[in-house]
Design an enzyme around this catalytic site. Structure first.
Site, short mmCIF file in Angstrom:
data_model
loop_
_atom_site.label_atom_id
_atom_site.label_comp_id
_atom_site.label_asym_id
_atom_site.label_seq_id
_atom_site.Cartn_x
_atom_site.Cartn_y
_atom_site.Cartn_z
N HIS A 295 0.83 -1.20 0.00
CA HIS A 295 0.00 0.00 0.00
C HIS A 295 0.87 1.26 0.00
O HIS A 295 0.55 2.25 -0.67
CB HIS A 295 -0.92 0.02 1.22
N SER B 51 0.21 -8.99 0.97
CA SER B 51 -1.25 -9.00 1.10
C SER B 51 -1.61 -8.84 2.56
O SER B 51 -0.91 -9.36 3.44
CB SER B 51 -1.83 -10.31 0.56
#
Length: 256
Positions: free
Chosen positions: A27, A170
């Site tokens: 991210h 993830s």
């Protein structure tokens, strides 16, 4: 950096990174790309119930808001948006239908998942009115479907960020046991060592903790099997370890 719940406090024309939280270095890479496109970077944190197949998976999704806000602040985000459910989904808000690609692969294994994705993304875009939005290529099928409903929002694809052993980052990885986490490295290892579907499936089959859902090489344009006319092929993999669904992909050498 501002943390807001009201979309009216956010700048339009921003660079936007939609997330479901449990943020990690993958991210952060999206945030860094967003900074290259606008002085205002908005990150949303909203666990979208429409894209989960069942309430159990929704309940298990990791939620780490304090750490998420801290990570966003460290990477130059100007606004973290924590929208209330009622703002995103007012009463009787329609669920959109994703395009034909949504019925293949992830969509086949997770019915309704992509309808939920495009519904929430379109809602974000309508409320926020960003100029650009950044999506990671780990969810490659998702990126393709978001591009179809993006309208005036420019979609920027970001490369997959990997752990030291190659595992695609993830938010779900933290649910793996130590043994499962070690076993998960086989996915990227198989992807980068294989040039054919048979090689890919054989390599994945060497790990008994991995239950493979699919392992195929597809045409990026339509998600159908490659043909002699395919110019951009991609190997895509999905499976489960410790009951945790893991996906990954890599672009194959372009054909002449």
């Amino acid at each position: 950096m501002k943390v807001v719940t009201d979309v009216g406090q956010l700048p339009s024309g921003c660079a936007f990174v939609p997330t479901m939280g449990a943020l990690h270095a993958g991210h952060a890479s999206l945030m860094s790309i967003a900074k290259e496109h606008s002085e205002n970077v908005v990150v949303s944190i909203f666990v979208n119930p429409l894209q989960f197949e069942n309430t159990e998976d929704l309940a298990k999704y990791p939620r780490t808001p304090d750490a998420d806000i801290e990570l966003a602040a460290m990477h130059g985000v100007t606004h973290v948006w924590l929208p209330p459910h009622a703002e995103i989904y007012p009463k009787d808000h329609p669920v959109l239908t994703a395009g034909p690609i949504s019925h293949l692969y992830e969509g086949k294994s997770r019915p309704g998942h992509f309808d939920g994705v495009v519904t929430v993304v379109r809602r974000f875009f309508d409320l926020l009115k960003p100029s650009t939005a950044i999506f990671g290529e780990k969810d490659f099928q998702q990126v393709k479907l978001v591009e179809e409903i993006a309208g005036d929002v420019k979609i920027i694809r970001a490369p997959i960020i990997r752990e030291a052993d190659g595992l695609a980052m993830s938010s779900r990885n933290i649910r793996l046991t130590p043994e499962g986490r070690a076993a998960a490295a086989v996915i990227s290892q198989a992807l980068f060592a294989s040039e054919t579907e048979s090689e890919l499936r054989k390599a994945l089959g060497s790990q008994p903790l991995l239950t493979v859902d699919y392992a195929d090489i597809i045409d990026e344009g339509n998600f159908l099997p490659v043909t002699r006319d395919t110019t951009h092929a991609r190997a895509i993999v999905a499976g489960w370890i410790n009951g945790v669904r893991l996906i990954d992909n890599r672009q194959m050498v372009q054909r002449s």
